[in-house]
Design an enzyme around this catalytic site. Structure first.
Site, short mmCIF file in Angstrom:
data_model
loop_
_atom_site.label_atom_id
_atom_site.label_comp_id
_atom_site.label_asym_id
_atom_site.label_seq_id
_atom_site.Cartn_x
_atom_site.Cartn_y
_atom_site.Cartn_z
N ASN A 262 11.41 13.28 -5.47
CA ASN A 262 12.25 12.76 -6.55
C ASN A 262 13.67 12.58 -6.00
OD1 ASN A 262 13.69 12.22 -8.85
ND2 ASN A 262 13.36 14.23 -9.80
N LYS B 75 16.16 11.17 -7.41
CA LYS B 75 17.20 11.21 -8.46
C LYS B 75 18.19 10.04 -8.28
CE LYS B 75 16.25 16.09 -8.84
NZ LYS B 75 16.68 17.44 -9.19
N HIS C 237 11.62 15.23 -17.27
CA HIS C 237 12.31 15.98 -16.22
C HIS C 237 13.46 16.76 -16.86
CE1 HIS C 237 14.84 16.98 -12.83
NE2 HIS C 237 13.73 16.91 -12.12
N GLU D 264 16.43 17.29 -16.14
CA GLU D 264 17.74 16.63 -16.25
C GLU D 264 17.75 15.63 -17.41
OE1 GLU D 264 17.76 15.64 -12.11
OE2 GLU D 264 17.87 17.80 -11.74
N GLU E 124 8.46 23.03 -13.57
CA GLU E 124 9.74 23.14 -12.88
C GLU E 124 10.67 24.05 -13.66
OE1 GLU E 124 10.59 19.55 -10.18
OE2 GLU E 124 11.06 18.92 -12.20
N GLY F 77 17.44 22.67 -7.81
CA GLY F 77 18.70 22.39 -7.15
C GLY F 77 19.57 23.62 -6.90
N SER G 256 13.52 23.78 -5.80
CA SER G 256 13.95 24.31 -4.50
C SER G 256 12.81 24.45 -3.48
CB SER G 256 14.69 25.63 -4.67
OG SER G 256 15.90 25.41 -5.40
P1 PGA Z 1 15.06 20.44 -6.21
O1 PGA Z 1 14.69 19.48 -7.45
O2 PGA Z 1 13.91 20.36 -5.23
O3 PGA Z 1 16.33 19.89 -5.67
O4 PGA Z 1 15.21 21.83 -6.76
C1 PGA Z 1 13.39 19.43 -7.96
C2 PGA Z 1 13.31 18.43 -9.11
O5 PGA Z 1 14.25 18.33 -9.89
O6 PGA Z 1 12.29 17.71 -9.25
#
Ligand code: PGA
Length: 251
Positions: free
Chosen positions: A8, A10, A97, A99, A170, A176, A215
């Site tokens: 992803n 983003k 997601h 976000e 997640e 992140g 992560s």
């Molecule tokens: P990350 O994000 O690997 O940077 O923690 C995962 C995601 O949001 O799909």
């Protein structure tokens, strides 16, 4: 059931950067991709067509969108319809997601509307669920996942083809942050998701892939992939470079 290794990206990468990373990734992975694994790149809308073109000759590679609007066309300024995503050569899309839920304010009900609409429009949909840290501390993991799954799948028919639906667990606190969920936490949450899928889809619930996200890195991917009910990973930060994501895909 093939494992799904998803990147992803983003809101990152110009058109040139996206094409170059996808080409580099395909070159690094192509000869080494395990027969039971698939690679999915989820770039921003602006790079969907370019990435689809860059990986069109790479076996086991797919492209997906980060979002879409649940209508076929019309006066929805700024939005993108499933047919426009398919038109770019992408076949997957994310819904829910964290976000989009927590930064853009999408509700459980809207996520559910999108999930059913996307599937009905011919997209393969990855429904993302996950608890926030305060919900985990309050012992509400099961409550939150159950609520998000019930609402997210409310309008998905019981005879849904399990190949086209994926769920990603997640935990918001692991996205992140560099703080990956522990094996016990992942196994517990994935078992919960699996049992909910069984209740809704019967035997087909066992054929729906459940990804872990939060992560994931080259160093922790193999252990995460070995856990029960982990059918792939959804990777943000560590998917941005072809070097690091190729190490994850082949871990
Ligand atoms: P990350 O994000 O690997 O940077 O923690 C995962 C995601 O949001 O799909």
């Amino acid at each position: 059931m093939k494992k799904l290794m998803a990147a992803n990206w983003k809101m990152n990468k110009t058109l040139a950067e996206a094409g170059a990373t996808a080409t580099d990734l395909a070159a690094r992975v192509e000869q080494r991709l395990a027969a039971d694994r698939e690679v999915l790149i989820i770039p921003p809308f602006t790079a969907l067509a370019a990435v689809a073109k860059a990986v069109s000759g790479a076996a086991g590679f797919f492209v997906g969108a980060q979002d879409f609007y649940p209508k076929d066309k019309g006066a929805f300024t700024g939005e993108i319809a499933p047919a426009q995503i398919l038109d770019c050569g992408a076949v997957y899309a994310l819904t829910g997601h964290s976000e989009r839920r927590h930064v853009l304010g999408e509700t459980d009900a809207f996520v559910g509307q999108k999930t059913a609409y996307g599937l009905g429009s011919g997209l393969k949909v990855i429904l993302c669920v996950g608890e926030r840290i305060e919900e985990r501390r309050a012992g509400k993991v099961e409550e939150v996942l159950t609520r998000q799954l019930l609402a997210g799948l409310a309008d998905v028919p019981r005879d849904q083809d399990p190949e086209n639906l994926v769920v990603a667990y997640e935990p918001v606190w692991a996205i992140g942050t560099g703080e990956v969920a522990g094996p016990a936490e992942i196994v517990e949450a994935h078992a919960l998701v699996r049992s909910r899928l069984g209740r809704k889809f019967g035997a087909n619930g066992g054929k729906i892939r459940i990804l872990y996200g939060g992560s994931v890195k080259p160093e922790n991917c193999a252990e995460i992939m070995s856990l029960d009910n982990v059918d792939g990973v959804l990777v943000g930060g560590a998917s941005l470079s072809a070097e690091s994501f190729s190490a994850i895909v082949t871990a």
